[in-house]
Every structure is written in structure tokens, then in C-alpha cells.
Scaffold this active site. Sequence first.
Site, mmCIF file in Angstrom:
data_model
loop_
_atom_site.group_PDB
_atom_site.id
_atom_site.type_symbol
_atom_site.label_atom_id
_atom_site.label_comp_id
_atom_site.label_asym_id
_atom_site.label_seq_id
_atom_site.Cartn_x
_atom_site.Cartn_y
_atom_site.Cartn_z
ATOM 1 N N LEU A 125 0.828 -1.198 0.000
ATOM 2 C CA LEU A 125 0.000 0.000 0.000
ATOM 3 C C LEU A 125 0.873 1.263 0.000
ATOM 4 O O LEU A 125 0.685 2.140 -0.839
ATOM 5 C CB LEU A 125 -0.935 -0.005 1.226
ATOM 6 C CG LEU A 125 -1.862 1.195 1.398
ATOM 7 C CD1 LEU A 125 -2.846 1.292 0.240
ATOM 8 C CD2 LEU A 125 -2.644 1.101 2.715
ATOM 9 N N GLU A 127 3.664 4.122 -0.481
ATOM 10 C CA GLU A 127 4.511 4.551 -1.597
ATOM 11 C C GLU A 127 5.510 5.566 -1.062
ATOM 12 O O GLU A 127 5.334 6.095 0.027
ATOM 13 C CB GLU A 127 3.648 5.175 -2.704
ATOM 14 C CG GLU A 127 2.665 4.182 -3.286
ATOM 15 C CD GLU A 127 1.911 4.716 -4.494
ATOM 16 O OE1 GLU A 127 2.156 5.885 -4.886
ATOM 17 O OE2 GLU A 127 1.097 3.951 -5.037
ATOM 18 N N SER A 132 0.718 7.736 5.268
ATOM 19 C CA SER A 132 -0.535 7.914 6.000
ATOM 20 C C SER A 132 -1.682 8.298 5.062
ATOM 21 O O SER A 132 -2.821 7.883 5.248
ATOM 22 C CB SER A 132 -0.355 9.003 7.050
ATOM 23 O OG SER A 132 0.559 8.569 8.025
ATOM 24 N N GLY A 242 -5.673 -5.322 10.522
ATOM 25 C CA GLY A 242 -4.226 -5.381 10.689
ATOM 26 C C GLY A 242 -3.753 -4.654 11.921
ATOM 27 O O GLY A 242 -2.854 -5.100 12.640
ATOM 28 N N GLN A 336 15.967 1.491 31.502
ATOM 29 C CA GLN A 336 16.402 2.260 32.673
ATOM 30 C C GLN A 336 16.613 1.344 33.889
ATOM 31 O O GLN A 336 17.614 1.450 34.585
ATOM 32 C CB GLN A 336 15.353 3.349 32.988
ATOM 33 C CG GLN A 336 15.793 4.361 34.024
ATOM 34 C CD GLN A 336 16.932 5.242 33.524
ATOM 35 O OE1 GLN A 336 17.154 5.354 32.326
ATOM 36 N NE2 GLN A 336 17.661 5.845 34.439
ATOM 37 N N GLY A 340 23.117 -0.125 32.736
ATOM 38 C CA GLY A 340 24.069 -0.394 31.655
ATOM 39 C C GLY A 340 23.759 -1.695 30.929
ATOM 40 O O GLY A 340 23.914 -1.797 29.710
ATOM 41 N N GLU A 363 1.366 0.573 9.927
ATOM 42 C CA GLU A 363 -0.077 0.265 9.916
ATOM 43 C C GLU A 363 -0.894 1.362 10.605
ATOM 44 O O GLU A 363 -1.774 1.096 11.412
ATOM 45 C CB GLU A 363 -0.335 -1.127 10.499
ATOM 46 C CG GLU A 363 0.277 -2.185 9.584
ATOM 47 C CD GLU A 363 -0.219 -3.590 9.815
ATOM 48 O OE1 GLU A 363 -1.369 -3.757 10.238
ATOM 49 O OE2 GLU A 363 0.552 -4.524 9.546
ATOM 50 N N THR A 365 0.131 5.473 11.804
ATOM 51 C CA THR A 365 0.907 6.075 12.898
ATOM 52 C C THR A 365 -0.008 6.390 14.088
ATOM 53 O O THR A 365 -1.244 6.409 13.951
ATOM 54 C CB THR A 365 1.524 7.406 12.435
ATOM 55 O OG1 THR A 365 0.445 8.279 12.070
ATOM 56 C CG2 THR A 365 2.464 7.225 11.244
ATOM 57 N N GLU A 367 -0.523 9.191 15.248
ATOM 58 C CA GLU A 367 -1.281 10.390 14.903
ATOM 59 C C GLU A 367 -2.498 10.043 14.047
ATOM 60 O O GLU A 367 -3.585 10.591 14.251
ATOM 61 C CB GLU A 367 -0.369 11.385 14.162
ATOM 62 C CG GLU A 367 0.731 11.999 15.037
ATOM 63 C CD GLU A 367 1.865 11.020 15.391
ATOM 64 O OE1 GLU A 367 2.027 9.999 14.697
ATOM 65 O OE2 GLU A 367 2.571 11.264 16.388
#
Lengths: 380, 249
Positions: A125, A127, A132, A242, A336, A340, A363, A365, A367
Site C-alpha cells: 500500500l 509509496e 498515512s 491489521g 532504565q 548499563g 499500519e 501512525t 497520529e
Amino acid sequence: MNFEFTEEQLMIRQAARDFAQRELINDVIERDYKAKFPANHVKTMSELGFMGMMIDPKYDGGGMDTVSYVLAMEEISKIDSSVSVIMSVNNSLVCYTIERFGTEEQKEKYLKPLARGDKIGAFLLSEPESGSDATMQRIIAEDKGDFYLVNGIKNWITSANSGSIYILFAQTHPKKKHRGINAFIVEKDTPGISLGPHEDKMGMRSSDTHSVMFTDVKVPKENRLGEDGLGFKIAMKALEAGRLGIAAQALGIAAGALERSIQYSKERKAFGTEIANHQAIAFKIADMAVKVENARNLCLKAAWLKDNKKPFALASSMAKLYAADIAMEVTTEAVQIHGGYGYVKEYHVERLMREAKLTQIYEGTSEIQKIVISRVLLKD
Amino acid sequence: MKILICISNVPDTTTKIRFVNDNTAFDTNGVQWIINPWDELALTRALELKETTGGAIEKVTVINVGTKDTEPTLRKALAIGADDAIRVNTEPKDAFFVAYHISEAVKNEGYDMIIAGIDSSDYNGAAVGGMLAEFLGVPSVSSVSSIDVEGDNVSLKREIDGGSEVIGTQLPFVAIIQKGVAIEPRIPSMRGIMMARKKPLNVVEPVEADALTEFVSYELPQAKAACKMVDPENVKELINLLHTEAKVI
């Protein structure tokens, strides 16, 4: 209300857990580092029936419900999201779309090998200039009578190389804008199809991502999915489903990071005691657990709605938005807590953090999910 | 050839063990139940034999002595690939009780190879297999680490001190298996889980039988003491601690 899982759902969750913890765990770090495709694991997943879990057994699928699918996705994603994204794309974008919109002949020819896992599917889908905003398809599928002639390029395609059956979206009637888009089933070895280089991704590196170029590719007329011009609607319905797979994936990443953090904080000592006994760490664990549980409930609610044939688009958007965002938060906290050790590969949580980031992007965002959710809530 | 696998329903091996009622009963609250790991390997081997011997194995049956609560474990065995299941509907009390019930349930069913795990991971009684063979009046071979079938011939490998031996046996017989009989238990497939819905799970009512032993009480092992670090320079303190605290010298 009933929060109990059925015996079968529990068996499926355990099967996915055993598969992930016995097999995927052994080479997950190496495959991620070397960006090596998990061919042997995909074969096992096919044998176990995870590649077409929800497809009707008459098309060689597993015939399981969406709740089971969410449970399996969570368990596999706790260990390895490169593998779970291959599973998610095959199940909920490719198999689901053909089962829902395909003809009997298409199902016989393409759905069966996909549901068995003999072939892997990809969903084309995005490109280079259309992510979006999926209405802006630049790739052209010209109607030539007996066939469509396809020219253009697709981007960020999961399983583009490992897969052999593509669901392709392309514009046939540019003047009709998104109502001119068609969906097709295209075999990868059709002349005129070529792949761009392997994308060197931040995370989920064991799954292959490429751009796909189409140069005068002839797609037989009978390979169109649904009515002429139905492509955009098919894409949106596929993404509805999806998105739930990716929500469950994000949930699994967060849940995996939480499990590792609990284990580590009970082993690692600082200032004379296990760090779990320090409130700073204990409270982090509590916050992470609440987020994971919320994400799980949102995913299962959306799955339950889908299983009961009720509208689930809003619920799956909420699940995806929330699960992806908390996956990022929870994995950051997990690193965290590990200090380390969290920053090196051996302890897995840095990889989970890299994987989590993608769930906020692909799939739909985070937003875009907010647009979907707010539009449903605010329409008159 | 018909194979019977004796299945014990046991707590998951990572279960935190607690006791209730003055330490006379195991607290089953929140416990996840699984197929006893030895029995799962036995089932795995039986299915491998069924698949690789070209029709020599007619069917693989699993049996458990237990209440309805154990049915998920039996259905998992069916999902993994057993053809049918038998549940003897009673609370298992001790090895004698279980072995007697299994023998009563299957004595006329014509099983040629009966496999039991060497022990169950919960009570470690290690007695059912041998007792079952005795009740059925058939040979038993213990500590079996490999089973092979060729036509009607069965060869069993046993671990013995310093090596192994291969044993042939008449049919029917009981094999008491341990490590090695199969490498890794199978994960049930979606198809297997779906087919398990339709496979027979026959419930058999118990017969008159008494347990010969009873549980008086349980004890948890002593918690591991914290590790005490001694400075390598301070040998005197080390000796003192070994003498007064650890009491080993």
C-alpha cells in the site's frame, strides 16, 4: 461480562509461548544483528498453523478466533517482533483480505497456500510519497481489457523478498481519486517486478523490508479483488484488522519488557538489597504493569468485538494507539531499570525498545489513530 | 500395535509450592497444570513411531486417573496427536490406587505397548509403571531411554551402570521411560487443537480400591541461607565461621 479464557484459547497461548521461548529465543539476538530472515521459524509457524490462524479450515486455515490470535501475537512478540510482524501481515492483512474480498477461485489458488504458510504474503500500500495519506496512490494500473498494466513503485514492504504473493493497491481511474483505486493479487515472479535494496532498519531487523518496482507488469483481470474501484475500501478494512495485530504486537513487546524487568529487579542488587526493594524501581514496575494490563484489555476488547461481528474499528484504533505508545514508555523504563545492562544486546530490552518504536509508525501512525478515533467521536 | 500412555496431571514445574491444612494438603490455588514431562516425552515418542513405522501403530491412547479438572491436560494430549483418551473418574490417592485403576480400565482393551514415565514431577513415587505391569501380568522394563519398533518387534534401550543395554520383549509389556526417549515435547498445532474437539475422551467410573498409603504431612525444604562473603586475607574468620556457624569442621 466474562474475563475467562476458554480452554482452547489457553492452549493456543501456551503453544505460542512454548514456540517463542523454546525456539525463537535461541537466535533472536543474532538474527536481529545480522538482519537474517527467520526461514526455519516461519516453517515451524506454518506447521503449527500460526500463519493462517483465523482463516476458515475449508481454506486450510486454523479456524481460530481473534482473541486466540491476540494471545498468540502477544506471546510471540514478547520474544521476537520480527517473526510476529511476518505472522501479522500474513494473517490480518493478506489472508483476511483475500478471505473477505476474494472470489472462490482466488481463495482456492492463493488463500490456501498462504493460510498453510507454504507461501508468505505481502501488502503493498505505502509509496515513497504516500504513507498515512493512502488516497494518493501514484502507482498506475491501466485497464487494458484482458489485463491491467502496472507501473510505479511501492515502499516499506514487509516480506517483499521472502513473500511470493502480493496484495497490490494501484490507481486505475485517477480522476475518481481514491474511488479509482483497485486491489490486486500479484505473484512476485511476474515479469517486470523488481526489488529495491534491503532496508537497514532500526528494529525488527530479521524481517525483510524493501521497495518494489513495477515496470509494465501485466496483472490478469481475474486477479482484481472485489469490484472495480473498491481498492481503497479494501485497504481500509484490511488495516482495521491489521491494526489489531500490531496492537497485540506492541502489547507483547511491552509485556516482554515488563517480565524481564521484574526478573532482573529481583536478581540485581544495589545498596545491599535487590533493586526491586527500592521504591524507585518497585513503582516503575507498578506503573509498567498497569499500562500493560490496560493495553491487553483494549486489545482483547477489540478482538472480542470482531469475534462477535460487532464494529471494531474504533476499538482497534484505540488499542493500537495505546499499546504502541505504552510499548515505547514501558521499554524505555525497562532499559532504565536494567541500567548499563539494558543498553547492551544480551539483555534483550534495548531490542524491545527499538521494536516498540516501529509500532507507533506502521499500519497507521499514532497520529493517524488519533484522527480515526476523534473522527468517530466527533462526527454528528 | 496399540499404544497406551499413562498421563499424570502435575503442577507446572515452575509452580511455587505451598501447603494448607496444617501442611497435610498441597495448595492448588492458582496452579497451572501440565502433562507430566516424562509422560509428554512418552507421547512424543509414540507419535513419532506412529508416523515413521508405516501403519504398524494402529492407535495411541492416553489415560489418566483424575477428576474432571484433569480433562484440559488430556485434551492437550489429544491436540498434540493422541487418538483418544480415557479418564478414570476419581481422585488419585497413591501409586497402588492409580495403577490398579489403570489396569482395571485397560485390561481387556488389547494394548500392546504401555508406557509410563519413570516418575511424576509432583510426588516422585516412581511406582505406577511397575505396579501396573504386575496387575496386568505382563513384563516391565524400567529406565528405558529409547524405544524402537520394527514390525512386531520392539527394542528398548536401558541405561545401566557404566553403559546401556538393549532389551527385546514379548507383547504386551510396560515400558517405564526416562530421559532420552524423545528429545523435545511437541507443541500442539492449531489443526491439532481443532481436531481435539472431536476426538473421544471416554470417562470410566472407578472400581472398588483402597489406597495403601496416606499422606501424613508435607515439609518444604529449608530456605537457602544467604551467602556470606569472607575477605581472602581473613582466613582466621573463615575457619571460625566454618567451625561455629556452618559446623562443617
